[in-house]
Design an enzyme around this catalytic site. Structure first.
Site, mmCIF file in Angstrom:
data_model
loop_
_atom_site.group_PDB
_atom_site.id
_atom_site.type_symbol
_atom_site.label_atom_id
_atom_site.label_comp_id
_atom_site.label_asym_id
_atom_site.label_seq_id
_atom_site.Cartn_x
_atom_site.Cartn_y
_atom_site.Cartn_z
ATOM 1 N N LYS A 243 -6.181 5.180 -3.460
ATOM 2 C CA LYS A 243 -6.854 4.924 -4.734
ATOM 3 C C LYS A 243 -6.709 3.478 -5.193
ATOM 4 O O LYS A 243 -7.615 2.898 -5.775
ATOM 5 C CB LYS A 243 -6.330 5.872 -5.817
ATOM 6 C CG LYS A 243 -7.006 7.224 -5.817
ATOM 7 C CD LYS A 243 -6.792 7.945 -7.137
ATOM 8 C CE LYS A 243 -7.669 9.185 -7.207
ATOM 9 N NZ LYS A 243 -7.586 9.850 -8.516
ATOM 10 N N ARG A 244 -5.546 2.892 -4.904
ATOM 11 C CA ARG A 244 -5.357 1.510 -5.347
ATOM 12 C C ARG A 244 -6.260 0.541 -4.584
ATOM 13 O O ARG A 244 -6.546 -0.552 -5.046
ATOM 14 C CB ARG A 244 -3.894 1.092 -5.191
ATOM 15 C CG ARG A 244 -3.391 1.013 -3.760
ATOM 16 C CD ARG A 244 -1.897 0.765 -3.700
ATOM 17 N NE ARG A 244 -1.377 0.794 -2.354
ATOM 18 C CZ ARG A 244 -1.335 -0.264 -1.548
ATOM 19 N NH1 ARG A 244 -1.789 -1.425 -1.987
ATOM 20 N NH2 ARG A 244 -0.852 -0.172 -0.326
#
Length: 470
Positions: A243-244
């Site tokens: 997600k990052r």
């Protein structure tokens, strides 16, 4: 490429949103079908009843719709085809390429534990493989593939090249569970065959599956499709995408202000190339796309490149389209007002100046704050510093002069402001910057004279009066 138009498919599992990797897989299948005048199908692989949800299916469909990846015909539910999967398993038993296995879970676990202790492959050698089937037995059974024990299974992959798997590595995988439900491996093969799929384009994490599925194709007497396994997407640091890095739902990219055409452009470049082309239209991508342009190495997701491409697409986009997109984004937001028809018209009129300065729709909306703001305007920190007492004194005198302006056009207004600065013997910025802050609430904006014409005479004077009074 054969003369027969290809049939491709995208087959997501409805257990979550349409993530960036799935979106690229869908795009590559869509582009390949479009390029060759073929068919692009959608199949929802919802056989995992416990994890599949209608909400996830809706999110996938919404994400594909936003990306503009239209599929041919109705979406197919894999779960609805369970009878066809069972019939295929029975046909394999009849052909002698599959068998009923009555081994219990405890027996299988014990056999694998022994294999582990003896440092042998953990594949289960069923005692029922070569036994005569007892069709009268009421013992529970699974249906297993009778996989070849010798030789190799070869995948002539359109991206990876020749990939060979020793058949000793490929065990007798389960086709039907003891409750009669089909496994993923069987369902995929039967569905792809029945749907006429000619090319399976998917992530290279499915490469081993291709070998197992090829055995099922052969066991059923089917011709396998062309396989094309594309490298996965990694983060900028080369690690697995998270997600990052950008492993988000497609809808989140929309909400971050990216255009669908920019996303198509960027996703196409993640693992595929056409010479040195970076910026291209969807029409160009369709004309150029081919499996031979797909790289074997993993692609790296880069937000900076995505943002840059998005800015280019915004500058190339039609003003009315951008205004509609920005208005729709505001309507979806909880912290921004819906635009009135008058404000939408003003936004469209101001778009040439707005889109030159923005890389996302969110930035564009923020730059357009002056159009939908209500008095008193909220000032950002830099704008507040520009409105000193001295600056407001100048603005008061300028406002008096502007009230006498007979022609409210950008050129005339510019002449009026420049003449005022000259008369007061100050640099133009000493007048224009405080005026920008008073009219837009920001220290930067589109051209100030364009701002004034967009706001109109009455609103411009009202905002200046309001700020001077404060």
């Amino acid at each position: 490429m054969s003369a027969t138009p290809p049939v491709t498919r995208f087959a997501p599992s409805p257990t979550g949103f349409l993530h960036i990797g799935g979106a690229r897989t869908a795009l590559f299948n869509w582009l390949f079908a479009k390029r060759h005048g073929g068919t692009f199908l959608l199949r929802i692989e919802d056989t995992d009843i416990a994890r599949s949800t209608p909400e996830a299916t809706a999110a996938i469909l919404e994400g594909m719709d936003w990306l503009g990846l239209d599929h041919d015909g109705e979406a197919v539910s894999q779960a609805s085809r369970a009878d066809a999967h069972r019939a295929a398993a029975e046909a394999m038993i009849a052909r002698g390429t599959a068998y009923r296995c009555h081994a219990t879970k405890e027996q299988i676990d014990a056999a694998r534990e022994q294999a582990r202790a003896e440092k042998r492959p953990l594949g289960f050698d069923s005692p029922w493989r070569d036994a005569a089937p007892d069709l009268t037995s009421d013992l529970p059974f699974t249906v297993r593939l009778k996989a070849p024990r010798e030789g190799e299974t070869v995948i002539e992959d359109a991206v990876q090249g020749r990939v060979a798997f020793g058949n000793e590595q490929l065990d007798d995988l389960i086709l039907l569970r003891s409750d009669g439900t089909p496994t993923y491996m069987l369902a995929v093969v039967v569905d792809d065959h029945d749907m006429g799929v000619t090319h399976v384009i998917r992530g290279d994490d499915h490469l081993t599956n291709a070998a197992r599925q090829t055995l099922i194709y052969e066991a059923l007497g089917y011709t396998p499709p062309v396989f094309a396994h594309i490298p996965l997407i990694h983060g900028p640091d080369g690690s697995k995408l998270s997600k990052r890095h950008g492993a988000l739902g497609v809808g989140e990219y929309r909400d971050m202000g990216y255009l669908p055409e920019a996303m198509r452009n960027y996703l196409a470049r993640l693992g595929w190339s056409h010479g040195d082309e970076e910026f291209f239209t969807t029409e160009q991508a369709v004309a150029w796309f081919g499996l031979d342009g797909i790289n074997k190495s993993a692609a790296r997701f880069d937000f900076a490149k995505l943002e840059n491409l998005n800015g280019q697409h915004m500058r190339a986009a039609d003003d009315a389209y951008l205004a509609e997109t920005a208005a729709a984004a505001m309507a979806r937001s909880d912290d921004r007002p819906d635009l009135t028809d008058t404000q939408k018209d003003a936004l469209r009129e101001a778009m040439p100046g707005l889109k030159e300065r923005a890389k996302t729709i969110v930035e564009l909306i923020d730059s357009a704050y002056y159009i939908y703001a209500t008095r008193p305007l909220d000032l950002d920190a830099k704008a507040a510093k520009l409105l000193s007492e001295e600056a407001c004194t100048l603005l008061a005198e300028l406002t008096s002069r502007l009230r006498n302006a007979t022609d409210w056009q950008a050129e005339t207004l510019e002449d009026t402001v420049k003449a005022f600065a000259s008369d007061k013997d100050v640099k133009l910025g000493k007048v224009a910057q405080p005026m920008r802050a008073a009219l837009t609430g920001r220290a930067s904006s589109p051209g100030i004279y364009d701002v004034m014409t967009t706001l109109g005479r009455d609103e411009t004077l009202a905002r200046l009066d309001d700020r001077i009074a404060r």
